[in-house]
Design a protein around this motif. Sequence first.
Motif, PDB file in Angstrom:
ATOM      1  N   PRO A  74     -50.212 -29.039  27.453  1.00 24.49           N
ATOM      2  CA  PRO A  74     -50.089 -27.811  28.279  1.00 24.49           C
ATOM      3  C   PRO A  74     -51.037 -27.477  29.446  1.00 24.49           C
ATOM      4  N   GLY A  75     -52.259 -28.013  29.374  1.00 22.80           N
ATOM      5  CA  GLY A  75     -53.011 -27.835  30.466  1.00 22.80           C
ATOM      6  C   GLY A  75     -52.508 -28.863  31.806  1.00 22.80           C
ATOM      7  N   ILE A  76     -51.988 -30.047  31.622  1.00 27.82           N
ATOM      8  CA  ILE A  76     -51.678 -30.845  32.502  1.00 27.82           C
ATOM      9  C   ILE A  76     -50.444 -30.177  33.332  1.00 27.82           C
ATOM     10  N   ILE A  77     -49.547 -29.800  32.239  1.00 28.31           N
ATOM     11  CA  ILE A  77     -48.118 -29.208  32.965  1.00 28.31           C
ATOM     12  C   ILE A  77     -48.462 -27.989  33.645  1.00 28.31           C
ATOM     13  N   GLU A  78     -49.228 -27.039  32.978  1.00 30.98           N
ATOM     14  CA  GLU A  78     -49.584 -25.957  33.962  1.00 30.98           C
ATOM     15  C   GLU A  78     -50.146 -26.148  35.276  1.00 30.98           C
ATOM     16  N   SER A  79     -51.051 -27.162  35.278  1.00 34.67           N
ATOM     17  CA  SER A  79     -51.706 -27.429  36.447  1.00 34.67           C
ATOM     18  C   SER A  79     -50.658 -27.923  37.709  1.00 34.67           C
ATOM     19  N   VAL A  80     -49.870 -28.885  37.069  1.00 35.13           N
ATOM     20  CA  VAL A  80     -48.512 -29.564  37.992  1.00 35.13           C
ATOM     21  C   VAL A  80     -47.804 -28.292  38.460  1.00 35.13           C
ATOM     22  N   ALA A  81     -47.440 -27.433  37.508  1.00 32.29           N
ATOM     23  CA  ALA A  81     -46.477 -26.204  38.071  1.00 32.29           C
ATOM     24  C   ALA A  81     -47.214 -25.273  39.223  1.00 32.29           C
ATOM     25  N   LYS A  82     -48.456 -25.163  38.980  1.00 35.27           N
ATOM     26  CA  LYS A  82     -49.214 -24.250  39.988  1.00 35.27           C
ATOM     27  C   LYS A  82     -49.380 -25.084  41.209  1.00 35.27           C
ATOM     28  N   ASP A  83     -49.767 -26.238  41.240  1.00 35.61           N
ATOM     29  CA  ASP A  83     -50.246 -27.030  42.377  1.00 35.61           C
ATOM     30  C   ASP A  83     -48.984 -27.564  43.296  1.00 35.61           C
ATOM     31  N   PHE A  84     -47.933 -27.989  42.412  1.00 35.02           N
ATOM     32  CA  PHE A  84     -46.622 -28.536  43.016  1.00 35.02           C
ATOM     33  C   PHE A  84     -45.571 -27.548  43.186  1.00 35.02           C
ATOM     34  N   PHE A  85     -45.384 -26.432  42.291  1.00 38.33           N
ATOM     35  CA  PHE A  85     -44.289 -25.722  42.510  1.00 38.33           C
ATOM     36  C   PHE A  85     -44.582 -24.345  42.602  1.00 38.33           C
ATOM     37  N   ASP A  86     -45.904 -24.001  43.047  1.00 40.92           N
ATOM     38  CA  ASP A  86     -46.348 -22.779  43.125  1.00 40.92           C
ATOM     39  C   ASP A  86     -45.854 -21.707  42.136  1.00 40.92           C
ATOM     40  N   THR A  87     -45.918 -22.343  40.693  1.00 45.20           N
ATOM     41  CA  THR A  87     -45.201 -21.460  39.500  1.00 45.20           C
ATOM     42  C   THR A  87     -46.355 -21.469  38.335  1.00 45.20           C
ATOM     43  N   ASP A  88     -46.447 -20.225  37.736  1.00 43.48           N
ATOM     44  CA  ASP A  88     -47.155 -19.924  36.777  1.00 43.48           C
ATOM     45  C   ASP A  88     -46.357 -20.266  35.330  1.00 43.48           C
ATOM     46  N   VAL A  89     -46.807 -21.065  34.727  1.00 45.37           N
ATOM     47  CA  VAL A  89     -46.210 -21.422  33.274  1.00 45.37           C
ATOM     48  C   VAL A  89     -47.254 -21.190  31.867  1.00 45.37           C
ATOM     49  N   THR A  90     -46.335 -20.585  30.982  1.00 48.19           N
ATOM     50  CA  THR A  90     -47.029 -20.418  29.700  1.00 48.19           C
ATOM     51  C   THR A  90     -46.147 -21.420  28.690  1.00 48.19           C
ATOM     52  N   MET A  91     -47.306 -21.953  27.794  1.00 51.78           N
ATOM     53  CA  MET A  91     -46.734 -23.145  26.764  1.00 51.78           C
ATOM     54  C   MET A  91     -47.266 -22.591  25.666  1.00 51.78           C
ATOM     55  N   ASP A  92     -46.255 -22.781  24.525  1.00 52.06           N
ATOM     56  CA  ASP A  92     -46.803 -22.368  23.052  1.00 52.06           C
ATOM     57  C   ASP A  92     -45.929 -23.468  22.095  1.00 52.06           C
ATOM     58  N   ILE A  93     -46.723 -23.942  21.292  1.00 50.55           N
ATOM     59  CA  ILE A  93     -46.258 -24.895  20.348  1.00 50.55           C
ATOM     60  C   ILE A  93     -45.292 -24.313  19.445  1.00 50.55           C
ATOM     61  N   LEU A  94     -44.131 -24.581  19.108  1.00 49.86           N
ATOM     62  CA  LEU A  94     -43.211 -24.270  18.278  1.00 49.86           C
ATOM     63  C   LEU A  94     -42.972 -24.878  16.826  1.00 49.86           C
ATOM     64  N   ASP A  95     -42.980 -26.147  17.216  1.00 46.63           N
ATOM     65  CA  ASP A  95     -42.968 -26.945  16.037  1.00 46.63           C
ATOM     66  C   ASP A  95     -43.940 -28.400  16.141  1.00 46.63           C
ATOM     67  N   MET A  96     -44.342 -28.805  15.218  1.00 54.89           N
ATOM     68  CA  MET A  96     -45.131 -30.304  15.217  1.00 54.89           C
ATOM     69  C   MET A  96     -44.407 -30.982  13.933  1.00 54.89           C
ATOM     70  N   SER A  97     -44.180 -32.129  14.100  1.00 57.77           N
ATOM     71  CA  SER A  97     -43.749 -32.932  13.127  1.00 57.77           C
ATOM     72  C   SER A  97     -44.001 -34.450  13.332  1.00 57.77           C
ATOM     73  N   LYS A  98     -43.848 -35.406  12.217  1.00 51.52           N
ATOM     74  CA  LYS A  98     -43.990 -36.647  12.373  1.00 51.52           C
ATOM     75  C   LYS A  98     -42.445 -37.425  12.015  1.00 51.52           C
ATOM     76  N   GLU A  99     -42.129 -38.326  12.906  1.00 56.96           N
ATOM     77  CA  GLU A  99     -40.886 -38.817  12.763  1.00 56.96           C
ATOM     78  C   GLU A  99     -40.941 -40.201  12.627  1.00 56.96           C
ATOM     79  N   GLU A 100     -39.992 -40.730  11.826  1.00 62.22           N
ATOM     80  CA  GLU A 100     -40.156 -42.398  11.549  1.00 62.22           C
ATOM     81  C   GLU A 100     -39.392 -42.970  12.571  1.00 62.22           C
TER      82      GLU A 100
END
Length: 586
Positions: A67-93
Amino acid sequence: MSGYDRMLRTLGGNLTEFIENLDALHSYLALSYQEMNAPSFRVEKGADEKTLLHYYSDRSGLCHIVPGIIESVAKDFFDTDVTMDILDMSKEEERTGKKEHVVFLVVQKSHRQMRRAKPNRLQDNQDIQRDQEALEAAFLRMKEKYLSVSVCPVKKSHWEIVRSIVMFGKGHLVNTFVPVYPERLWIEQKTFCNAFPFHIVFDESLRVKQAGVNIQKYVPGLQTQKIRLDEYFSIIHPQVTFNIFSICKFINSQFVLKARRERMPEAWKSQPALKLRGQMIWMESVGCMIYMCSPKLRSLQELEERKMHLSDIAPHDTTRDLILLNQQRLAEIELSNQLERKKEELRVLSKHLAIEKKKTETLLYAMLPEHVANQLKEGKKVAAGEFETCTILFSDVVTFTNICAACHPIQIVKMLNSMYSKFDRLTSVHEVYKVETIGDAYMVVGGVPVPIGSHAQRVANFALGMRISAKEVMNPITGEPIQIRVGIHTGPVLAGVVGDKMPRYCLFGDTVNTASRMESHGLPDKVHLSPTAYSALENQGFEIIERGEIEVKGKGKMTTYFLIRNLHASEDEIMGRPQSLPDRKG
């Protein structure tokens, strides 16, 4: 601005395009960093400007920095504010084991919208809804205007059409672009397979439906009826199970496939296996996946090892340029490595040279005074110097001629070496200059080449030390300690370097001759002083007795003296030995 910064800024025109092309960038960087284990990203678009970001990684626990990386990219590159939340976490084989799969909810809003929204915070919901409806109506009008372009009167020029669209939207032409697709594909099957010689079409069960001409050439039997793609290839990157579900999950990644060696003709099994690198594209209408690819080659050497040529790669395929550019880069890296190796070799040689130079200088300074040696190294002539007063000492071994006649030469050499080594050490202790040795004769001087007021005392202490040291050297014939005669004289001399080959720092003048006469007219185990030497040492803390008047060859009658001892220095001090501390009583 670094090269990687510019590379990142050109990945996409908006945040979604940027994320979708990250896997391609990682694949490119893997050319230079082959051990790199990068994560994979897949974007799933939703309504209301909401986006689902799927993050896959072999390394668990790193998802929280995304989230920190994507939010910084959005702000610096595209002049956009972004909020990110985790919806799901899983382990896949997957093939490499457990792979972390994290789903983020991404909501983005531009800074312009944020700034416009701030003054309207106190407005009610009806005002906000009214603004949104007005915005949508304006967008529909612009869309209708754009769609009417296709039926506009022929009178309008192309430039007027484009200008009317841009002026109406009051924005950039790209923002109003809507692609137009043909009703049918205007290309023959044969032309397509030749234009894209490295492509494969396969269905959901991985059965090959179509292949480019050069894949057929280098992977014989690929288009045999009902052949499955996983029978001829394995997935190298991303490291996932070879099925349509896993491929769809990592659809944004560059896929690297490697031909199975066991499927190759016998004559080809000795050469490296063919690797393909490219993009997977799902074709919903036909229920098939197309793999648009190129040979994964990094240099001309790899091209030759696989018995391929540049002509096998389509002219529009940038793999040609990549091979040639990378070949140049590899050549530059090899040249750089060679320069580094040469630099290291030079550093080692320079270190060894410095050590050898130090040895040479040490040897040279042992033969000549340091300032004289430095002048000779610089190619300068060394001018003779006159010293108004100095003290010269000569010594020799009593009955040396008889010893030489009765002993083997090696015994004489060992005896002299033992004696001279002890004397040489004493020159450093009392800071006198060793002029030369000839046979059993040993010559030193005090006050030359560096004038010093205590030259007579230094030479006298040196003479006392010589007499003590001589008792430690044994006569090879008798086994008894040898005896030496020592003569000292004080007076003026001329000093300089004579000769071009094996140059020596020599002393000239009657003072040298007189000092030699003091030695030759001396007695065994005695330090013989001339009148001037006695005057220099008188009242300086030495015990001296008068010998009386003697006849000196070439000098006539002279009153000479014997140096007995130093009244204020112990034997350890004379010899330069470490002195033990006196016992302390509590």
